[in-house]
Structures are given as C-alpha cells and as structure tokens.
Design a protein around this motif. Structure first.
Motif, PDB file in Angstrom:
ATOM      1  N   VAL A   1      -8.098  10.945   1.199  1.00 54.93           N
ATOM      2  CA  VAL A   1      -8.461  11.180   2.479  1.00 54.93           C
ATOM      3  C   VAL A   1      -7.853  12.979   2.662  1.00 54.93           C
ATOM      4  CG1 VAL A   1      -7.342  11.139   4.854  1.00 54.93           C
ATOM      5  CG2 VAL A   1      -7.669   9.194   3.359  1.00 54.93           C
TER       6      VAL A   1
ATOM      7  N   ILE B   1       1.197   5.475   0.116  1.00 54.19           N
ATOM      8  CA  ILE B   1       0.489   6.654   0.647  1.00 54.19           C
ATOM      9  C   ILE B   1       1.300   7.943  -0.009  1.00 54.19           C
ATOM     10  CG2 ILE B   1      -0.002   8.140   2.800  1.00 54.19           C
ATOM     11  CD1 ILE B   1      -0.585   5.724   4.093  1.00 54.19           C
TER      12      ILE B   1
ATOM     13  N   THR C   1      -3.446   5.488  -1.216  1.00 58.81           N
ATOM     14  CA  THR C   1      -3.896   6.426  -0.220  1.00 58.81           C
ATOM     15  C   THR C   1      -3.488   7.962  -0.663  1.00 58.81           C
ATOM     16  OG1 THR C   1      -4.634   4.970   1.155  1.00 58.81           O
ATOM     17  CG2 THR C   1      -4.846   7.167   1.800  1.00 58.81           C
TER      18      THR C   1
ATOM     19  N   ILE D   1      -3.408  11.623   0.660  1.00 62.24           N
ATOM     20  CA  ILE D   1      -3.473  12.939   1.499  1.00 62.24           C
ATOM     21  C   ILE D   1      -3.563  13.857   0.999  1.00 62.24           C
ATOM     22  CG2 ILE D   1      -3.112  13.300   3.808  1.00 62.24           C
ATOM     23  CD1 ILE D   1      -3.377  10.400   3.945  1.00 62.24           C
TER      24      ILE D   1
ATOM     25  N   HIS E   1       0.911  -1.193  -0.051  1.00 58.97           N
ATOM     26  CA  HIS E   1      -0.044   0.046   0.037  1.00 58.97           C
ATOM     27  C   HIS E   1       1.011   1.241   0.007  1.00 58.97           C
ATOM     28  CE1 HIS E   1      -3.989   1.673   1.291  1.00 58.97           C
ATOM     29  NE2 HIS E   1      -3.468   2.594   1.041  1.00 58.97           N
TER      30      HIS E   1
ATOM     31  N   SER F   1      -9.878   9.286  -8.222  1.00 58.60           N
ATOM     32  CA  SER F   1     -10.929   8.347  -7.597  1.00 58.60           C
ATOM     33  C   SER F   1     -11.326   7.293  -8.584  1.00 58.60           C
ATOM     34  CB  SER F   1     -12.211   9.115  -7.149  1.00 58.60           C
ATOM     35  OG  SER F   1     -13.142   8.361  -6.840  1.00 58.60           O
TER      36      SER F   1
ATOM     37  N   ALA G   1      -8.045   5.163  -6.087  1.00 58.96           N
ATOM     38  CA  ALA G   1      -7.294   5.639  -4.903  1.00 58.96           C
ATOM     39  C   ALA G   1      -8.267   5.932  -3.789  1.00 58.96           C
ATOM     40  CB  ALA G   1      -6.486   7.044  -5.448  1.00 58.96           C
ATOM     41  N   SER G   2      -8.069   6.025  -2.611  1.00 62.18           N
ATOM     42  CA  SER G   2      -8.674   6.614  -1.490  1.00 62.18           C
ATOM     43  C   SER G   2      -8.186   7.809  -1.224  1.00 62.18           C
ATOM     44  CB  SER G   2      -8.394   5.553  -0.370  1.00 62.18           C
ATOM     45  OG  SER G   2      -8.370   4.281  -0.474  1.00 62.18           O
TER      46      SER G   2
ATOM     47  N   PHE H   1      -3.115   2.568   7.599  1.00 61.37           N
ATOM     48  CA  PHE H   1      -3.574   2.255   6.149  1.00 61.37           C
ATOM     49  C   PHE H   1      -2.829   0.968   5.980  1.00 61.37           C
ATOM     50  CE2 PHE H   1      -4.558   6.573   6.001  1.00 61.37           C
ATOM     51  CZ  PHE H   1      -5.837   6.490   5.383  1.00 61.37           C
TER      52      PHE H   1
END
Ligand SMILES: *Cc1c(COP(=O)(O)O)cnc(C)c1O
Length: 338
Positions: free
Chosen positions: A114, A61, A86, A88, A59, A107, A111-112, A137
């Motif tokens: 946040v 970030i 993810t 941020i 994963h 999206s 991707a997530s 995460f």
C-alpha cells in the motif's frame, strides 16, 4: 547460530593506525545472520516472531520506505509463517512505477503493498490512523517502522551475550554502530555493561541531532543520556550487571552525508575501496574461504558507520591500542539501490 566476531584486517581508507599507535578493530558479523533477513532486523524481530509462532496473528501490518530492510525481513518471515502481511510504503508516486527489486520480493512473497503519501506516512504512530488500518485490513498486529518497538531490545541483548562469550574476557573500548530509529542502539545501551565494553558510539545514518538521542532515550527505562565528548578512559574491569549504571553513549552526527540514503563521492569511493580491499584480503586466504566471507558494506548504513570509524581513527580520536567493536548491522536492500 551466533554470528561471527572477527578482527578487521584492513588498512581501510589508508591506515588503521592513529599517529600514536595501532587501534584494533573487530566486527560483529550480523550481516551474516541470514541471507534474506538483514542483520539487525533479524535481532529486532526475533522476539516478535517467537510470539507469532506461539500465537499466530490473523494479519500483520508494518511501515517502511521503498528499500526498507525491515519490510523485506518481515515480509520474508510472514511468508515463511503463512501470515498475511500488508506493507505501508512511503511514496505514493511509486504506485505508477515498476517495483524495485526489494518491493518485487515482497510482492512475490504475497505481501499487499500500500503506497501512501508523505502526510499519511507521517501518521504511522498515530493511534487513530492505526485503528483505521486495523479495521480496514482486519489486522491484529501492527509493527512500527524499522521493527523498532520495546521487544526489539531483547534481540540486541542476545547479540551482546554472543559478543561476551566470543570476546573471551576481552573488553572493548568502544562499540560503534549505525543509527536509524535508535532501537538497536537502545538495545545495546540498555544491555551492555563494563564486562563487554566501556562506551557506545552511534553513527547517525540520517539528519537528526537531538531527535535521534530522543528516540534512543525513549526505549531506555533508566537514567538520562550521558554525552561524553571523549570515550571513557580505561577502567579497572568491573563485572557489570543489570544493576550497574548504563555505559556512556553518544551519537556522532558528522557522517550522515546530508540525510537518510544520501551519499557523496567521498562516501561511495570509500565503500568501493573498502569492499575491494576486503575481497582482496579474503581471496588471499584461500584456506579460510569457506569459513568466512569478506566484510562488505553499503552506503546507507554500514558504509556511513565504517566511514565514520575510519575518520575517527585517522583523527586520533581513539587511544593507541584501543579495541573497537563495529556492529555490522547488515543492510542488503541498501546495496540494491542503483
Ligand atoms: C534499520 C537498519 C539500521 C538502523 O537500526 P535502528 O535500530 O533503526 O537504529 C542499521 N543498519 C541496517 C543495516 C539497518 O537495516
């Protein structure tokens, strides 16, 4: 595929001629490297991506603003490589709003997103905060904002190697590029020698006199910055290598237009006129139409860089017959701002 190196045929905001003689402007078209991945973000990520292919992370970030070229590029790559990602994003208020086109892409690519407030976003390099994100995460890789980490410099070295081959023995008097986090500039400062150029000029895309120099410096293993007021006079060609000193470099802070993504009528008019002129030149050369595309700029990075270059040329900053190389770092997401 190396990105093209081409001569800029344009009297951009009026003239490309100093009072005392012509200046030659060349452009390294990193904007053409990829349709989705902004030029310098591709250069900065290439080493990381090749590590990912050898050793696939669980994963990933990373961090950025709502129009971040970096998040967009990385999101695209993670999607292609099947790596959970993810992002941020700076701006808690965005949570309440419809996604902009850039975030919508992220999206769509799975991707997530946040959204965090400014105070939290400020902790993006804070060890404890990063540890908490890793845990939350179950992430094993965290990439700093802008992809600006030591690995990024390797990609910029590749860009310079292309320039050296393409320039075919010509040496540029100055390399000009926009500066955000400073990693791209650091990559050039660290790897460029007198066989490619004589000096390096960064154009600050945000307000940060002193701060930006520090960011560039942070990536350099070697000696302190020079801040020469003028480009160096032409030197007898020396075949530089890694052991010779770094080139004189400095950052010009006169063209940030008030800060990151801030603009003015003068800047937006310049961008509009420049793009229109480029399209016209391009259309006038139908035989080349498949070989190249017009040089298009946006107001966040490349627009400020070309604006600055144009102003410096008009001020007679460069000696007659100077050869200037502008790095077109790309910047698709900036152009999508309405
Ligand atoms: C991110 C970005 C920059 C700034 O690069 P840094 O390495 O952060 O200084 C310049 N141009 C474009 C198009 C970018 O997306």
């Amino acid at each position: 595929m190396p990105s093209p190196l081409q001569k800029v045929e344009c009297e951009f905001a009026g003239s490309q001629f100093t009072p005392s003689g012509p200046v030659e402007v060349w452009c390294k078209r990193d904007d053409l490297l990829h349709s989705q991945i902004s030029g310098n973000k591709w250069r900065k990520l290439i080493q990381v991506l090749s590590n990912f292919m050898r050793n696939k992370p669980k994963h990933v970030i990373s961090f950025g603003g709502p129009y971040s070229n970096h998040l967009h590029a990385l999101g695209f790559c993670c999607r292609k490589l099947g790596i959970p990602f993810t992002a941020i994003i700076r701006g808690e208020y965005l949570q309440q709003q419809a996604l902009n086109a850039s975030l919508q892409d992220l999206s769509d690519w799975g991707a997530s997103l946040v959204f965090v407030n400014k105070q939290t976003y400020r902790k993006r390099d804070d060890k404890e905060y990063l540890a908490s994100l890793r845990q939350r995460f179950n992430a094993d890789v965290i990439i700093p904002e802008g992809g600006s980490q030591q690995e990024a410099l390797i990609g910029m070295q590749g860009m310079l190697e292309e320039v050296k081959t393409q320039a075919d023995g010509n040496v540029f008097d100055a390399i000009v590029l926009p500066v955000g986090s400073g990693a791209s500039m650091a990559g050039i400062v660290n790897n460029c020698r007198l066989d490619v150029a004589n000096s390096i000029i960064g154009v600050a895309a945000l307000k940060g006199e002193g701060y930006l120099e520090g960011l560039v410096q942070k990536f350099l293993p070697t000696s302190p910055a020079h801040n020469p007021p003028e480009p160096t006079p032409p030197t007898t060609p020396i075949h530089g290598n890694k052991d010779t000193p770094i080139l004189p470099w400095h950052i010009n802070h006169d063209f940030h237009f008030g800060g990151y993504a801030k603009s003015s009528t003068a800047l937006s008019n310049f961008v509009t006129r420049f793009n229109a002129a480029q399209k016209k030149i391009h259309e006038a050369r139908p035989t080349d139409i498949n070989k190249d595309t017009p040089i298009l700029i946006e107001p966040v990075y490349s627009g400020k860089c070309f604006y600055a270059l144009n102003a410096l040329i008009e001020q007679g900053y460069f000696k007659p017959h100077s050869k200037i190389l502008v790095i077109h770092t790309g910047g698709l997401q900036g152009a999508r701002r309405s």
